[in-house]
Write a protein that holds these residues in place. Sequence first.
Motif, PDB file in Angstrom:
ATOM      1  N   ILE A 130     -12.824  32.526  20.189  1.00 13.25           N
ATOM      2  CA  ILE A 130     -13.210  32.742  18.782  1.00 13.25           C
ATOM      3  C   ILE A 130     -12.569  34.028  18.261  1.00 13.25           C
ATOM      4  O   ILE A 130     -11.972  34.056  17.186  1.00 13.25           O
ATOM      5  CB  ILE A 130     -14.746  32.761  18.641  1.00 13.25           C
ATOM      6  N   GLU A 131     -12.652  35.087  19.056  1.00 15.02           N
ATOM      7  CA  GLU A 131     -12.029  36.359  18.649  1.00 15.02           C
ATOM      8  C   GLU A 131     -10.513  36.212  18.554  1.00 15.02           C
ATOM      9  O   GLU A 131      -9.867  36.708  17.639  1.00 15.02           O
ATOM     10  CB  GLU A 131     -12.378  37.481  19.647  1.00 15.02           C
ATOM     11  N   PHE A 132      -9.958  35.539  19.538  1.00 16.60           N
ATOM     12  CA  PHE A 132      -8.510  35.336  19.637  1.00 16.60           C
ATOM     13  C   PHE A 132      -7.978  34.585  18.410  1.00 16.60           C
ATOM     14  O   PHE A 132      -6.865  34.821  17.957  1.00 16.60           O
ATOM     15  CB  PHE A 132      -8.246  34.527  20.916  1.00 16.60           C
ATOM     16  N   SER A 133      -8.793  33.663  17.899  1.00 19.59           N
ATOM     17  CA  SER A 133      -8.364  32.803  16.780  1.00 19.59           C
ATOM     18  C   SER A 133      -8.728  33.390  15.418  1.00 19.59           C
ATOM     19  O   SER A 133      -8.498  32.739  14.390  1.00 19.59           O
ATOM     20  CB  SER A 133      -9.029  31.425  16.900  1.00 19.59           C
ATOM     21  N   GLU A 192     -14.664  27.232  12.578  1.00 17.42           N
ATOM     22  CA  GLU A 192     -15.622  27.801  11.633  1.00 17.42           C
ATOM     23  C   GLU A 192     -16.065  29.196  12.056  1.00 17.42           C
ATOM     24  O   GLU A 192     -16.207  30.094  11.234  1.00 17.42           O
ATOM     25  CB  GLU A 192     -16.804  26.835  11.460  1.00 17.42           C
ATOM     26  N   LYS A 193     -16.278  29.396  13.358  1.00 22.72           N
ATOM     27  CA  LYS A 193     -16.745  30.717  13.814  1.00 22.72           C
ATOM     28  C   LYS A 193     -15.643  31.770  13.753  1.00 22.72           C
ATOM     29  O   LYS A 193     -15.922  32.959  13.618  1.00 22.72           O
ATOM     30  CB  LYS A 193     -17.280  30.618  15.244  1.00 22.72           C
ATOM     31  N   SER A 194     -14.391  31.346  13.905  1.00 22.36           N
ATOM     32  CA  SER A 194     -13.294  32.321  13.951  1.00 22.36           C
ATOM     33  C   SER A 194     -12.726  32.616  12.575  1.00 22.36           C
ATOM     34  O   SER A 194     -12.013  33.600  12.404  1.00 22.36           O
ATOM     35  CB  SER A 194     -12.165  31.788  14.832  1.00 22.36           C
ATOM     36  N   GLY A 195     -12.994  31.714  11.624  1.00 21.25           N
ATOM     37  CA  GLY A 195     -12.366  31.891  10.307  1.00 21.25           C
ATOM     38  C   GLY A 195     -10.926  31.395  10.281  1.00 21.25           C
ATOM     39  O   GLY A 195     -10.190  31.677   9.334  1.00 21.25           O
ATOM     40  N   ALA A 196     -10.516  30.660  11.313  1.00 23.37           N
ATOM     41  CA  ALA A 196      -9.168  30.055  11.281  1.00 23.37           C
ATOM     42  C   ALA A 196      -9.094  29.146  10.061  1.00 23.37           C
ATOM     43  O   ALA A 196     -10.054  28.444   9.735  1.00 23.37           O
ATOM     44  CB  ALA A 196      -8.909  29.257  12.556  1.00 23.37           C
ATOM     45  N   LYS A 197      -7.944  29.178   9.389  1.00 19.74           N
ATOM     46  CA  LYS A 197      -7.861  28.457   8.104  1.00 19.74           C
ATOM     47  C   LYS A 197      -7.767  26.952   8.298  1.00 19.74           C
ATOM     48  O   LYS A 197      -8.378  26.194   7.564  1.00 19.74           O
ATOM     49  CB  LYS A 197      -6.670  28.973   7.304  1.00 19.74           C
ATOM     50  N   GLU A 198      -6.979  26.520   9.281  1.00 24.45           N
ATOM     51  CA  GLU A 198      -6.803  25.085   9.494  1.00 24.45           C
ATOM     52  C   GLU A 198      -6.842  24.782  10.978  1.00 24.45           C
ATOM     53  O   GLU A 198      -6.462  25.611  11.800  1.00 24.45           O
ATOM     54  CB  GLU A 198      -5.440  24.600   8.953  1.00 24.45           C
ATOM     55  N   ILE A 199      -7.259  23.542  11.291  1.00 14.08           N
ATOM     56  CA  ILE A 199      -7.236  23.107  12.690  1.00 14.08           C
ATOM     57  C   ILE A 199      -6.474  21.782  12.774  1.00 14.08           C
ATOM     58  O   ILE A 199      -6.618  20.912  11.906  1.00 14.08           O
ATOM     59  CB  ILE A 199      -8.662  22.981  13.267  1.00 14.08           C
ATOM     60  N   VAL A 200      -5.648  21.668  13.789  1.00 18.64           N
ATOM     61  CA  VAL A 200      -4.934  20.418  14.053  1.00 18.64           C
ATOM     62  C   VAL A 200      -5.198  20.054  15.511  1.00 18.64           C
ATOM     63  O   VAL A 200      -5.009  20.882  16.408  1.00 18.64           O
ATOM     64  CB  VAL A 200      -3.418  20.583  13.774  1.00 18.64           C
ATOM     65  N   PHE A 201      -5.648  18.828  15.727  1.00 18.37           N
ATOM     66  CA  PHE A 201      -5.978  18.390  17.087  1.00 18.37           C
ATOM     67  C   PHE A 201      -4.727  17.895  17.804  1.00 18.37           C
ATOM     68  O   PHE A 201      -3.900  17.188  17.218  1.00 18.37           O
ATOM     69  CB  PHE A 201      -7.027  17.275  17.044  1.00 18.37           C
ATOM     70  N   ILE A 202      -4.642  18.264  19.079  1.00 19.61           N
ATOM     71  CA  ILE A 202      -3.463  17.930  19.885  1.00 19.61           C
ATOM     72  C   ILE A 202      -3.893  17.377  21.238  1.00 19.61           C
ATOM     73  O   ILE A 202      -5.073  17.291  21.530  1.00 19.61           O
ATOM     74  CB  ILE A 202      -2.557  19.172  20.083  1.00 19.61           C
ATOM     75  N   HIS A 203      -2.882  17.036  22.060  1.00 21.45           N
ATOM     76  CA  HIS A 203      -3.110  16.546  23.421  1.00 21.45           C
ATOM     77  C   HIS A 203      -3.916  15.242  23.379  1.00 21.45           C
ATOM     78  O   HIS A 203      -4.900  15.055  24.095  1.00 21.45           O
ATOM     79  CB  HIS A 203      -3.819  17.621  24.266  1.00 21.45           C
ATOM     80  N   HIS A 204      -3.440  14.298  22.538  1.00 19.02           N
ATOM     81  CA  HIS A 204      -4.148  13.029  22.363  1.00 19.02           C
ATOM     82  C   HIS A 204      -4.174  12.244  23.669  1.00 19.02           C
ATOM     83  O   HIS A 204      -3.181  12.194  24.394  1.00 19.02           O
ATOM     84  CB  HIS A 204      -3.456  12.157  21.308  1.00 19.02           C
ATOM     85  N   SER A 205      -5.291  11.586  23.894  1.00 13.67           N
ATOM     86  CA  SER A 205      -5.397  10.726  25.077  1.00 13.67           C
ATOM     87  C   SER A 205      -4.404   9.578  24.966  1.00 13.67           C
ATOM     88  O   SER A 205      -4.258   8.964  23.904  1.00 13.67           O
ATOM     89  CB  SER A 205      -6.815  10.158  25.156  1.00 13.67           C
ATOM     90  N   PRO A 206      -3.730   9.236  26.069  1.00 12.19           N
ATOM     91  CA  PRO A 206      -2.838   8.059  26.041  1.00 12.19           C
ATOM     92  C   PRO A 206      -3.599   6.769  25.771  1.00 12.19           C
ATOM     93  O   PRO A 206      -3.006   5.742  25.461  1.00 12.19           O
ATOM     94  CB  PRO A 206      -2.222   8.035  27.440  1.00 12.19           C
TER      95      PRO A 206
END
Length: 291
Positions: free
Chosen positions: A208-211, A247-261
């Motif tokens: 959270i801090e890192f982001s 939400e906790k970090s205040g990151a502006k956008e999130i993109v999900f990765i590493h989709h399951s095959p």
Amino acid sequence: MKKAGRCKYTKSVFGESMGAYKDIGLRLEVFGTRGSNPIFGDVYSKYGGSTSCYLVEANDGTKQEAIILDAGSGISNVKDLADYKQITILLSHPHLDHILGLPVFPYLGDKNRNIRIYLAKKCGLSAKEQIDTVFSQPYWPLKISDYPALVEIMDMPESFDIGGVHVDTMDSNHPGGSTIIRLALGESKLIYATDYEHGEPETERKLIEFSRDANLLLYDAQYMEDEYEKCRGYGHSTPEEGIKIKEKSGAKEIVFIHHSPEHNDLFLYESERRYTERAAHFAREGEVFYL
Ligand SMILES: [Zn+2]
Ligand SMILES: [Zn+2]
């Protein structure tokens, strides 16, 4: 930045914030979204079947850097780096889906290229020892030193610079370990949190801090909430857990990765629609983000 014309398309779901051209900043192009193993076929063509690989082009106003996050099978399609004599590859960890494409990375075959690879020490092995293990008989016929490019292999420090880009790293919660990476240049801040499993409080607090205030958080959401229980301990997370970090970090956008095959285009599209109002998105191979 140069080469904007080669985007297949630029993100629009986030509106202006992710699509704007900037003189100084980071440009991210997605070359591999898939976790675990590559997958092929029409029903995977929209989100892509190649394993983890993201190209970041950084422009500090005077100089451009090419930084590649992970060398999954997607790296074999990274072919448009003619302007860069120096290419840096940051490996989150050496699980096969993240290094699968390295032996066939086109620029390893170019004697005019300097390629620097960073990878954190693992199991008492330096980065060089890990890479040399893969590039050795009987696993692969060539040693990395046999390739024409000049290759340097470095242990990933906690904090370092690549030209004008500042890189910070933190340990992920993942079997065997993985590295979460932050790239910062000017007002652009990108977090690459692949192969991360939630539920370890200290790592979660640190992430959270890192982001904090990142423009974009790339987050491992291999499993949906209803799949997670049977995959607990495999080292991956879910969309809801990612949204909590955002939400906790205040990151502006999130993109999900590493989709399951196991998740085809229709499944990912329908999953994505459930999160549209919360501005979450599943990465698609070929898309471009300007930070
Ligand atoms: Zn992985
Ligand atoms: Zn892994």
